[in-house]
Design a protein around this motif. Structure first.
Motif, PDB file in Angstrom:
ATOM      1  N   SER A 193       6.211   3.374   4.554  1.00  0.00           N
ATOM      2  CA  SER A 193       7.372   3.238   3.674  1.00  0.00           C
ATOM      3  C   SER A 193       7.029   3.621   2.238  1.00  0.00           C
ATOM      4  O   SER A 193       5.906   3.394   1.773  1.00  0.00           O
ATOM      5  CB  SER A 193       7.866   1.786   3.705  1.00  0.00           C
ATOM      6  OG  SER A 193       8.765   1.525   2.648  1.00  0.00           O
ATOM      7  N   PRO A 194       7.992   4.196   1.510  1.00  0.00           N
ATOM      8  CA  PRO A 194       7.764   4.489   0.085  1.00  0.00           C
ATOM      9  C   PRO A 194       7.607   3.225  -0.759  1.00  0.00           C
ATOM     10  O   PRO A 194       7.192   3.308  -1.908  1.00  0.00           O
ATOM     11  CB  PRO A 194       9.027   5.265  -0.315  1.00  0.00           C
ATOM     12  CG  PRO A 194      10.060   4.884   0.689  1.00  0.00           C
ATOM     13  CD  PRO A 194       9.311   4.663   1.963  1.00  0.00           C
ATOM     14  N   TYR A 195       7.924   2.055  -0.183  1.00  0.00           N
ATOM     15  CA  TYR A 195       7.778   0.792  -0.913  1.00  0.00           C
ATOM     16  C   TYR A 195       6.437   0.112  -0.623  1.00  0.00           C
ATOM     17  O   TYR A 195       6.189  -0.988  -1.098  1.00  0.00           O
ATOM     18  CB  TYR A 195       8.934  -0.153  -0.572  1.00  0.00           C
ATOM     19  CG  TYR A 195      10.267   0.376  -1.031  1.00  0.00           C
ATOM     20  CD1 TYR A 195      10.692   0.212  -2.345  1.00  0.00           C
ATOM     21  CD2 TYR A 195      11.102   1.066  -0.156  1.00  0.00           C
ATOM     22  CE1 TYR A 195      11.908   0.710  -2.783  1.00  0.00           C
ATOM     23  CE2 TYR A 195      12.325   1.576  -0.583  1.00  0.00           C
ATOM     24  CZ  TYR A 195      12.715   1.394  -1.885  1.00  0.00           C
ATOM     25  OH  TYR A 195      13.925   1.891  -2.313  1.00  0.00           O
ATOM     26  N   TYR A 196       5.607   0.764   0.187  1.00  0.00           N
ATOM     27  CA  TYR A 196       4.287   0.200   0.483  1.00  0.00           C
ATOM     28  C   TYR A 196       3.439   0.146  -0.784  1.00  0.00           C
ATOM     29  O   TYR A 196       2.698  -0.802  -1.011  1.00  0.00           O
ATOM     30  CB  TYR A 196       3.604   1.050   1.559  1.00  0.00           C
ATOM     31  CG  TYR A 196       2.236   0.567   1.952  1.00  0.00           C
ATOM     32  CD1 TYR A 196       2.067  -0.680   2.553  1.00  0.00           C
ATOM     33  CD2 TYR A 196       1.113   1.357   1.741  1.00  0.00           C
ATOM     34  CE1 TYR A 196       0.804  -1.124   2.921  1.00  0.00           C
ATOM     35  CE2 TYR A 196      -0.144   0.920   2.107  1.00  0.00           C
ATOM     36  CZ  TYR A 196      -0.300  -0.315   2.697  1.00  0.00           C
ATOM     37  OH  TYR A 196      -1.543  -0.757   3.056  1.00  0.00           O
ATOM     38  N   TYR A 197       3.573   1.191  -1.613  1.00  0.00           N
ATOM     39  CA  TYR A 197       2.884   1.201  -2.898  1.00  0.00           C
ATOM     40  C   TYR A 197       3.810   0.637  -3.965  1.00  0.00           C
ATOM     41  O   TYR A 197       4.981   1.022  -4.062  1.00  0.00           O
ATOM     42  CB  TYR A 197       2.452   2.620  -3.272  1.00  0.00           C
ATOM     43  CG  TYR A 197       1.316   3.141  -2.427  1.00  0.00           C
ATOM     44  CD1 TYR A 197       0.008   2.717  -2.646  1.00  0.00           C
ATOM     45  CD2 TYR A 197       1.548   4.048  -1.391  1.00  0.00           C
ATOM     46  CE1 TYR A 197      -1.034   3.179  -1.868  1.00  0.00           C
ATOM     47  CE2 TYR A 197       0.507   4.508  -0.597  1.00  0.00           C
ATOM     48  CZ  TYR A 197      -0.780   4.070  -0.847  1.00  0.00           C
ATOM     49  OH  TYR A 197      -1.810   4.519  -0.071  1.00  0.00           O
ATOM     50  N   LEU A 198       3.307  -0.284  -4.765  1.00  0.00           N
ATOM     51  CA  LEU A 198       4.100  -0.930  -5.802  1.00  0.00           C
ATOM     52  C   LEU A 198       4.000  -0.172  -7.116  1.00  0.00           C
ATOM     53  O   LEU A 198       3.093   0.638  -7.319  1.00  0.00           O
ATOM     54  CB  LEU A 198       3.631  -2.372  -5.999  1.00  0.00           C
ATOM     55  CG  LEU A 198       3.721  -3.275  -4.770  1.00  0.00           C
ATOM     56  CD1 LEU A 198       3.202  -4.672  -5.092  1.00  0.00           C
ATOM     57  CD2 LEU A 198       5.154  -3.343  -4.243  1.00  0.00           C
ATOM     58  N   ARG A 199       4.953  -0.468  -8.000  1.00  0.00           N
ATOM     59  CA  ARG A 199       4.966   0.112  -9.344  1.00  0.00           C
ATOM     60  C   ARG A 199       4.833  -1.006 -10.373  1.00  0.00           C
ATOM     61  O   ARG A 199       5.107  -2.170 -10.082  1.00  0.00           O
ATOM     62  CB  ARG A 199       6.265   0.890  -9.583  1.00  0.00           C
ATOM     63  CG  ARG A 199       6.446   2.090  -8.658  1.00  0.00           C
ATOM     64  CD  ARG A 199       7.743   2.810  -8.957  1.00  0.00           C
ATOM     65  NE  ARG A 199       7.959   3.937  -8.055  1.00  0.00           N
ATOM     66  CZ  ARG A 199       9.050   4.698  -8.054  1.00  0.00           C
ATOM     67  NH1 ARG A 199      10.033   4.433  -8.930  1.00  0.00           N
ATOM     68  NH2 ARG A 199       9.180   5.686  -7.204  1.00  0.00           N
ATOM     69  N   SER A 200       4.438  -0.628 -11.558  1.00  0.00           N
ATOM     70  CA  SER A 200       4.289  -1.611 -12.620  1.00  0.00           C
ATOM     71  C   SER A 200       5.609  -2.347 -12.853  1.00  0.00           C
ATOM     72  O   SER A 200       6.683  -1.735 -12.839  1.00  0.00           O
ATOM     73  CB  SER A 200       3.847  -0.927 -13.917  1.00  0.00           C
ATOM     74  OG  SER A 200       3.633  -1.869 -14.943  1.00  0.00           O
TER      75      SER A 200
END
Length: 244
Positions: A193-200
């Motif tokens: 998923s594109p949400y597997y990696y988090l953003r600041s």
């Protein structure tokens, strides 16, 4: 009271031994308002580069997870940093690589430095993890690439009473819009998923299970009764002692 099944408490229970394809798309974090950037410039003539390594803001307080104090360039509400000699530079929406190229090109085109080497990194990359985790907290990330599993691990992992199949991710864009996404940590599709990696500045919220809610409600109902009973018993014993 309902119980939490082993299947519900295990991550990716449906995942066999396999090799997963890389996640498609560019998930490099982009610079947002209120980010703090460390920008380092070097050149063949070290003395000429010194001025470009002087941040324009006060020190950023260090914490146990973020290390010693550091200084950096604060991105203002309009999306700019005030950079030495170059003046205002718009940085919001750019990746580190894009900002690196922007600064390097401007230094070269204006003939301010010869073959400058530019490095950009985030100083306040952080994720908030709350809810049914062992240590709810704001997690300061030392690198720019963190997964939802890593963030939960830094917060001590989800408790037994946390919903692993309905974790809420709240993400705010630079324009102020917010995206809410439900993540199922029991489903192997999360790994792609594109949400597997988090953003600041992402917020991860782990909801309690029905068992935890029921347990809390029962405690709230029973505790006053217990306290009242103890108080009554103390009064009765006190009167018995007085009469005796």
């Amino acid at each position: 009271m309902s119980c939490v099944s082993t299947k519900q408490s295990v991550y990716f229970h449906d995942l066999p031994d396999t090799v997963l394809a890389p996640i498609t798309g560019n998930f490099e974090p982009v610079i947002q308002k209120n980010d703090i950037l460390q920008i380092t410039v070097s050149s063949m003539n070290a003395e000429d580069a010194v001025i470009y390594n002087t941040p324009s803001m006060a020190a950023v307080g260090g914490t146990a997870s973020s290390g010693p104090q550091a200084t950096g360039f604060l991105v203002d509400d309009a999306g700019y940093i005030q950079y030495p000699v170059l003046g205002q530079v718009r940085v919001t929406g750019l990746t580190k690589a894009q900002l690196t190229k922007t600064i390097r090109d401007q230094l070269t085109e204006r003939k301010l430095l010869v073959d400058p080497v530019v490095s950009v990194r985030f100083l306040n990359y952080r994720i908030t993890v709350i809810g049914e985790v062992a240590r709810p907290q704001v997690v300061n990330v030392s690198n720019d690439r963190v997964t939802v599993l890593e963030a939960l691990g830094l917060a001590g992992d989800i408790t037994t009473f946390g919903k692993r199949d309905n974790v809420m991710l709240i993400r705010e864009s630079d324009d102020g819009t917010r995206t809410v996404k439900r993540l199922n940590l029991n489903d192997r599709s999360l790994l792609s998923s594109p949400y597997y990696y988090l953003r600041s500045n992402d917020v991860v919220y782990v909801e309690p299970t029905k068992a935890k809610v029921a347990s809390t409600n029962t405690t709230r109902q029973v505790l006053p009764i217990i306290i009242s009973s103890i108080s009554l018993l103390v009064i009765i014993l006190d009167r018995l002692v007085i009469h005796n």
